[in-house]
Design a protein around this motif. Structure first.
Motif, PDB file in Angstrom:
ATOM      1  N   GLY A   1     -26.444   1.783  -3.129  1.00  0.00           N
ATOM      2  CA  GLY A   1     -26.612   1.646  -1.686  1.00  0.00           C
ATOM      3  C   GLY A   1     -27.747   2.515  -1.171  1.00  0.00           C
ATOM      4  O   GLY A   1     -28.711   2.793  -1.887  1.00  0.00           O
ATOM      5  N   GLY A   2     -27.636   2.949   0.072  1.00  0.00           N
ATOM      6  CA  GLY A   2     -28.612   3.851   0.668  1.00  0.00           C
ATOM      7  C   GLY A   2     -29.989   3.218   0.793  1.00  0.00           C
ATOM      8  O   GLY A   2     -30.139   2.021   1.063  1.00  0.00           O
ATOM      9  N   SER A   3     -31.018   4.037   0.538  1.00  0.00           N
ATOM     10  CA  SER A   3     -32.403   3.610   0.774  1.00  0.00           C
ATOM     11  C   SER A   3     -32.851   2.473  -0.138  1.00  0.00           C
ATOM     12  O   SER A   3     -33.839   1.795   0.139  1.00  0.00           O
ATOM     13  CB  SER A   3     -33.338   4.816   0.603  1.00  0.00           C
ATOM     14  OG  SER A   3     -33.153   5.381  -0.685  1.00  0.00           O
TER      15      SER A   3
ATOM     16  N   HIS B   1     -26.977  13.803  -6.417  1.00  0.00           N
ATOM     17  CA  HIS B   1     -25.898  12.860  -6.752  1.00  0.00           C
ATOM     18  C   HIS B   1     -26.504  11.492  -7.041  1.00  0.00           C
ATOM     19  O   HIS B   1     -27.577  11.133  -6.545  1.00  0.00           O
ATOM     20  CB  HIS B   1     -24.846  12.793  -5.644  1.00  0.00           C
ATOM     21  CG  HIS B   1     -25.111  11.840  -4.524  1.00  0.00           C
ATOM     22  ND1 HIS B   1     -25.758  12.204  -3.356  1.00  0.00           N
ATOM     23  CD2 HIS B   1     -24.799  10.525  -4.375  1.00  0.00           C
ATOM     24  CE1 HIS B   1     -25.817  11.164  -2.545  1.00  0.00           C
ATOM     25  NE2 HIS B   1     -25.258  10.124  -3.140  1.00  0.00           N
TER      26      HIS B   1
ATOM     27  N   GLY C   1     -29.912   5.100  -7.065  1.00  0.00           N
ATOM     28  CA  GLY C   1     -30.584   5.990  -6.132  1.00  0.00           C
ATOM     29  C   GLY C   1     -30.218   7.422  -6.496  1.00  0.00           C
ATOM     30  O   GLY C   1     -29.448   7.670  -7.438  1.00  0.00           O
ATOM     31  N   MET C   2     -30.777   8.363  -5.767  1.00  0.00           N
ATOM     32  CA  MET C   2     -30.402   9.772  -5.971  1.00  0.00           C
ATOM     33  C   MET C   2     -30.488  10.484  -4.628  1.00  0.00           C
ATOM     34  O   MET C   2     -31.503  10.361  -3.926  1.00  0.00           O
ATOM     35  CB  MET C   2     -31.334  10.439  -6.983  1.00  0.00           C
ATOM     36  CG  MET C   2     -30.952  11.895  -7.240  1.00  0.00           C
ATOM     37  SD  MET C   2     -31.933  12.651  -8.552  1.00  0.00           S
ATOM     38  CE  MET C   2     -33.499  12.858  -7.739  1.00  0.00           C
TER      39      MET C   2
ATOM     40  N   ARG D   1     -14.430   6.606  -2.068  1.00  0.00           N
ATOM     41  CA  ARG D   1     -15.356   5.673  -2.711  1.00  0.00           C
ATOM     42  C   ARG D   1     -14.815   5.268  -4.069  1.00  0.00           C
ATOM     43  O   ARG D   1     -13.868   5.870  -4.571  1.00  0.00           O
ATOM     44  CB  ARG D   1     -16.712   6.383  -2.940  1.00  0.00           C
ATOM     45  CG  ARG D   1     -17.425   6.788  -1.668  1.00  0.00           C
ATOM     46  CD  ARG D   1     -18.274   8.036  -1.907  1.00  0.00           C
ATOM     47  NE  ARG D   1     -19.116   8.292  -0.747  1.00  0.00           N
ATOM     48  CZ  ARG D   1     -20.417   8.028  -0.685  1.00  0.00           C
ATOM     49  NH1 ARG D   1     -21.063   7.561  -1.742  1.00  0.00           N
ATOM     50  NH2 ARG D   1     -21.104   8.246   0.410  1.00  0.00           N
TER      51      ARG D   1
ATOM     52  N   SER E   1     -21.575   7.498  -7.017  1.00  0.00           N
ATOM     53  CA  SER E   1     -20.812   8.454  -6.193  1.00  0.00           C
ATOM     54  C   SER E   1     -20.339   9.600  -7.078  1.00  0.00           C
ATOM     55  O   SER E   1     -19.190  10.057  -7.003  1.00  0.00           O
ATOM     56  CB  SER E   1     -19.653   7.769  -5.459  1.00  0.00           C
ATOM     57  OG  SER E   1     -20.149   7.001  -4.380  1.00  0.00           O
TER      58      SER E   1
ATOM     59  N   ARG F   1     -18.425   2.254  -1.135  1.00  0.00           N
ATOM     60  CA  ARG F   1     -17.654   3.065  -0.204  1.00  0.00           C
ATOM     61  C   ARG F   1     -16.343   2.348   0.079  1.00  0.00           C
ATOM     62  O   ARG F   1     -16.331   1.121   0.246  1.00  0.00           O
ATOM     63  CB  ARG F   1     -18.443   3.277   1.091  1.00  0.00           C
ATOM     64  CG  ARG F   1     -19.627   4.247   0.962  1.00  0.00           C
ATOM     65  CD  ARG F   1     -20.915   3.569   0.621  1.00  0.00           C
ATOM     66  NE  ARG F   1     -22.080   4.453   0.563  1.00  0.00           N
ATOM     67  CZ  ARG F   1     -22.895   4.648   1.611  1.00  0.00           C
ATOM     68  NH1 ARG F   1     -22.672   4.050   2.754  1.00  0.00           N
ATOM     69  NH2 ARG F   1     -23.926   5.447   1.482  1.00  0.00           N
TER      70      ARG F   1
ATOM     71  N   ASP G   1     -21.677   1.833  -7.181  1.00  0.00           N
ATOM     72  CA  ASP G   1     -20.644   2.517  -6.421  1.00  0.00           C
ATOM     73  C   ASP G   1     -20.426   1.742  -5.133  1.00  0.00           C
ATOM     74  O   ASP G   1     -21.237   0.920  -4.742  1.00  0.00           O
ATOM     75  CB  ASP G   1     -20.976   3.997  -6.151  1.00  0.00           C
ATOM     76  CG  ASP G   1     -22.108   4.208  -5.163  1.00  0.00           C
ATOM     77  OD1 ASP G   1     -23.081   3.417  -5.180  1.00  0.00           O
ATOM     78  OD2 ASP G   1     -22.023   5.171  -4.371  1.00  0.00           O
TER      79      ASP G   1
ATOM     80  N   LYS H   1     -37.001  14.898  -1.552  1.00  0.00           N
ATOM     81  CA  LYS H   1     -36.311  14.852  -2.849  1.00  0.00           C
ATOM     82  C   LYS H   1     -37.205  15.334  -3.993  1.00  0.00           C
ATOM     83  O   LYS H   1     -36.802  15.282  -5.155  1.00  0.00           O
ATOM     84  CB  LYS H   1     -35.824  13.424  -3.130  1.00  0.00           C
ATOM     85  CG  LYS H   1     -34.726  12.957  -2.183  1.00  0.00           C
ATOM     86  CD  LYS H   1     -34.253  11.545  -2.478  1.00  0.00           C
ATOM     87  CE  LYS H   1     -33.197  11.096  -1.466  1.00  0.00           C
ATOM     88  NZ  LYS H   1     -32.856   9.670  -1.598  1.00  0.00           N
TER      89      LYS H   1
HETATM   90  O1  LIG Z   1     -24.132   7.486  -0.710  1.00  0.00           O
HETATM   91  C1  LIG Z   1     -24.945   7.012  -1.486  1.00  0.00           C
HETATM   92  O2  LIG Z   1     -26.121   7.661  -1.702  1.00  0.00           O
HETATM   93  C2  LIG Z   1     -26.959   7.393  -2.830  1.00  0.00           C
HETATM   94  C3  LIG Z   1     -28.361   7.861  -2.466  1.00  0.00           C
HETATM   95  O3  LIG Z   1     -28.755   7.235  -1.249  1.00  0.00           O
HETATM   96  P1  LIG Z   1     -30.197   7.439  -0.605  1.00  0.00           P
HETATM   97  O4  LIG Z   1     -30.094   6.830   0.776  1.00  0.00           O
HETATM   98  O5  LIG Z   1     -30.479   8.924  -0.578  1.00  0.00           O
HETATM   99  O6  LIG Z   1     -31.165   6.706  -1.462  1.00  0.00           O
HETATM  100  C4  LIG Z   1     -26.890   5.937  -3.228  1.00  0.00           C
HETATM  101  O7  LIG Z   1     -27.614   5.729  -4.424  1.00  0.00           O
HETATM  102  C5  LIG Z   1     -25.425   5.534  -3.401  1.00  0.00           C
HETATM  103  O8  LIG Z   1     -25.299   4.197  -3.849  1.00  0.00           O
HETATM  104  C6  LIG Z   1     -24.748   5.680  -2.069  1.00  0.00           C
HETATM  105  O9  LIG Z   1     -23.375   5.335  -2.114  1.00  0.00           O
END
Ligand SMILES: O=C1O[C@H](COP(=O)(O)O)[C@@H](O)[C@H](O)[C@H]1O
Length: 243
Positions: free
Chosen positions: A47-49, A145, A139-140, A177, A148, A76, A74, A200
């Motif tokens: 997820g995320g970016s 992390h 992602g990271m 999650r 999850s 949520r 992962d 990052k």
């Molecule tokens: O909460 C999460 O965060 C990671 C990293 O998200 P980012 O927005 O910093 O790229 C994401 O890889 C993960 O899937 C998500 O659940």
């Protein structure tokens, strides 16, 4: 510091356009390779970016996605119409902008079940369809992390039996999650991190140069697969030695 099982391939990108192109090229190469051996290409999404970047890569990449199946590295533990749902976010983007992708191509977690059952049920879904993922897109976070798997919860990194586990008290909301574990992640044929933003840069160096195991992302080390890192100029600014 510990050894990598296979060399890390770093793809630095000077612009978002280049990064999206690199992601599209990766998807094309991995899908063609998988579909030359079997009839489905299995991809684990994060997820995320990543969501917006992947949407752009699929929109501009002219990729044949009919035989692709999408899982979630992962998810949520929220209803799918909640703003935090990763599946919900992909569905909102892809089903409106990518007519070539159908809802039936997503294998999603059933978050109406209790949390432990949701994780066990998702593991069963994964096992029934996939022996080895063709590609995991990770992602990271700035805390290192991935999926999850969080630094504050080191026991999750020791999991050896379950392929999908429940997470409670995630330091990043929402607190509950489910996540793929290292045995599943490190068995994949291809694992690619997509990391952007100067915020990052230092954790990218700690994870990919120093292999500092304090950060969960540094535990990602495919046993037989290829590990790739796609970074923009900001996230890659402290790893010039690897570029
Ligand atoms: O909460 C999460 O965060 C990671 C990293 O998200 P980012 O927005 O910093 O790229 C994401 O890889 C993960 O899937 C998500 O659940």
């Amino acid at each position: 510091m510990s050894e990598r099982k296979s060399p890390l391939k770093v793809i630095p990108s000077a612009s978002e356009e280049q990064l999206v192109q690199a992601l599209g090229d990766l998807l094309k190469r991995c899908s063609q390779e998988a579909l030359s051996r079997k009839d489905k290409f299995s991809v684990g999404l994060s997820g995320g970016s990543l969501i917006q970047l992947l949407t752009k890569a699929l929109k501009s990449g002219n990729l044949k996605t009919a035989d692709w199946v999408f899982f979630f590295c992962d998810e949520r533990y929220v209803p799918l119409d909640d703003n935090d749902s990763t599946y919900g976010a992909y569905r909102a983007e892809w089903l409106t902008q990518l007519p070539c992708i159908q809802e039936s191509q997503f294998v999603r977690a059933d978050t109406s079940k209790p949390l432990d059952a949701c994780a066990a049920d998702y593991e069963a879904k994964v096992k029934s369809q996939v022996d080895q993922f063709d590609l995991l897109l990770l992602g990271m976070g700035p805390d290192g992390h991935t999926c999850s798997l969080f630094p504050e919860q080191p026991a999750t990194l020791q999991e050896t039996k379950c392929l999908v586990i429940p997470i409670r008290n995630s330091p990043k909301p929402p607190p509950e999650r489910i996540t793929f574990t290292l045995p599943l992640i490190n068995n994949a044929r291809n694992v690619a991190f997509v990391v952007t933003g100067a915020g990052k840069a230092s954790v990218v160096k700690s994870v990919f140069v120093d292999l500092d195991k304090k950060f969960p992302a540094a535990w990602v080390n495919p046993t037989k697969g290829q590990l790739t890192l796609i970074v923009d100029a900001g996230a890659g600014e402290e790893i010039t030695a690897l570029n």
